[in-house]
Scaffold this motif. Structure first.
Motif, PDB file in Angstrom:
ATOM      1  N   TYR A 213       0.840  -1.199   0.000  1.00  0.00           N
ATOM      2  CA  TYR A 213       0.000   0.000   0.000  1.00  0.00           C
ATOM      3  C   TYR A 213       0.881   1.258   0.000  1.00  0.00           C
ATOM      4  O   TYR A 213       1.825   1.358   0.776  1.00  0.00           O
ATOM      5  N   GLY A 214       0.560   2.203  -0.869  1.00  0.00           N
ATOM      6  CA  GLY A 214       1.209   3.514  -0.834  1.00  0.00           C
ATOM      7  C   GLY A 214       2.568   3.587  -1.497  1.00  0.00           C
ATOM      8  O   GLY A 214       3.334   4.518  -1.212  1.00  0.00           O
ATOM      9  N   MET A 215       2.888   2.665  -2.369  1.00  0.00           N
ATOM     10  CA  MET A 215       4.182   2.713  -3.062  1.00  0.00           C
ATOM     11  C   MET A 215       4.362   4.045  -3.791  1.00  0.00           C
ATOM     12  O   MET A 215       3.420   4.573  -4.392  1.00  0.00           O
ATOM     13  N   SER A 216       5.582   4.587  -3.704  1.00  0.00           N
ATOM     14  CA  SER A 216       6.000   5.820  -4.385  1.00  0.00           C
ATOM     15  C   SER A 216       5.368   7.083  -3.812  1.00  0.00           C
ATOM     16  O   SER A 216       5.513   8.161  -4.405  1.00  0.00           O
ATOM     17  N   ARG A 217       4.701   6.947  -2.683  1.00  0.00           N
ATOM     18  CA  ARG A 217       4.136   8.132  -2.049  1.00  0.00           C
ATOM     19  C   ARG A 217       5.124   8.728  -1.053  1.00  0.00           C
ATOM     20  O   ARG A 217       6.019   8.046  -0.541  1.00  0.00           O
TER      21      ARG A 217
ATOM     22  N   GLN B 140      11.892  12.015   6.253  1.00  0.00           N
ATOM     23  CA  GLN B 140      10.903  12.218   5.198  1.00  0.00           C
ATOM     24  C   GLN B 140      11.500  11.801   3.860  1.00  0.00           C
ATOM     25  O   GLN B 140      12.681  12.002   3.611  1.00  0.00           O
ATOM     26  N   GLY B 141      10.668  11.210   3.037  1.00  0.00           N
ATOM     27  CA  GLY B 141      11.137  10.776   1.722  1.00  0.00           C
ATOM     28  C   GLY B 141      10.034  10.061   0.981  1.00  0.00           C
ATOM     29  O   GLY B 141       8.850  10.250   1.271  1.00  0.00           O
ATOM     30  N   VAL B 142      10.421   9.218   0.023  1.00  0.00           N
ATOM     31  CA  VAL B 142       9.470   8.490  -0.807  1.00  0.00           C
ATOM     32  C   VAL B 142       9.541   7.009  -0.462  1.00  0.00           C
ATOM     33  O   VAL B 142      10.630   6.424  -0.370  1.00  0.00           O
ATOM     34  N   PHE B 143       8.385   6.404  -0.266  1.00  0.00           N
ATOM     35  CA  PHE B 143       8.296   4.976   0.023  1.00  0.00           C
ATOM     36  C   PHE B 143       8.653   4.204  -1.241  1.00  0.00           C
ATOM     37  O   PHE B 143       7.972   4.275  -2.248  1.00  0.00           O
ATOM     38  N   ASP B 144       9.760   3.442  -1.165  1.00  0.00           N
ATOM     39  CA  ASP B 144      10.294   2.768  -2.343  1.00  0.00           C
ATOM     40  C   ASP B 144      10.270   1.247  -2.209  1.00  0.00           C
ATOM     41  O   ASP B 144      11.037   0.551  -2.848  1.00  0.00           O
TER      42      ASP B 144
END
Length: 255
Positions: A208-212, A220-224
């Motif tokens: 759930y939430g990939m690339s968000r 803080q960053g992007v979920f990879d």
């Protein structure tokens, strides 16, 4: 107060391959707490502890987990491990088995896995998972989960009604709870013993939430995605942070 019953609706599960025992409570504080205090040590197979309702269900980082309503699945699997370092194999197999079974009964629903241990339906939580180790030799892991099945709508506390859902809420159909547990248990045993490269590929496809954009542990960053050992990948520009635990909060809107 724990009310244990020897005759119960889950008796048939004891005949399933890979199941060592089924322990059923009409009411208990927490199936995970019972498993840890009892120091159950299965030689082989899975010991299943299931309750009709829990008065003190627990979630990640000692948070309470609402599980007092009848009609949900409140369960703990007790599994012997060669090494406690292999705990993510259990987490991943349980997450996948629950998600797969829910999806099979709710084909129109968007079922996904929110790292590290929640199952979502759309943008709402439908199931929570809690893994805890027991300090004995050989090591034992207690994998507990609470899944909202026939408990829905007004049965949830008001502060949860906008962020959680149940199978009956999503489909307007009531389900046979013992059958669901049987399917999850059989799928869990099979997935745990499957080729783990393929299993992890399936797990990543359901995240759930990939690339968000997210925030976790003051970063803080992007979920990879998630590594094969269970660590979350957080991208900050070209830098990758691998995070073993924490509460992931989404800060950016979905794509």
């Amino acid at each position: 107060m724990a009310i244990k019953e020897s005759i119960h609706p889950f008796e048939a599960l004891t005949s399933l391959q890979g199941v060592a025992d089924i322990v059923y409570f009409k009411e208990i504080d927490s199936t995970n707490t019972y498993a840890k205090k009892s120091k159950i040590t299965p030689v082989t197979g899975v010991v299943v502890i299931v309750a009709k309702s829990q008065s003190a269900g627990r979630g990640q980082r000692s948070n309470t987990f609402y599980s007092s309503a009848v009609g949900g699945l409140w369960v703990s699997f007790v599994i012997r491990l060669d090494s406690i370092e292999n705990h993510f194999v259990v987490n991943r197999a349980l997450s996948l088995s629950i998600a797969s079974v829910l999806k099979s009964h709710m084909p129109l629903a968007q079922v996904s896995i929110k790292w590290p241990n929640d199952i979502y339906c759309g943008s709402k939580k439908i199931c929570g998972i809690l893994l805890e180790s027991v300090s004995i030799d050989p090591p034992v892991i207690v994998a507990g989960f609470g899944c909202n099945v026939n408990n829905g709508g007004s049965s949830f506390p008001k502060d949860l009604q906008t962020i959680v859902t149940s199978m009956v809420d999503e489909t307007s159909v009531e389900f046979d709870v013992p059958t669901l547990l049987s399917e999850i248990l059989q799928d869990f045993i099979r997935i745990r013993d499957d080729d783990q490269v393929q299993v992890h590929s399936r797990y990543k496809s359901l995240l759930y939430g990939m690339s968000r954009e997210i925030e976790i542990n003051d970063l803080q960053g992007v979920f990879d995605g998630v590594e094969a050992d269970g660590r979350l990948r957080l991208m900050q520009g070209e830098n990758v942070h691998l995070i073993s635990s924490g509460s992931m909060r989404f800060t950016g809107s979905a794509a």
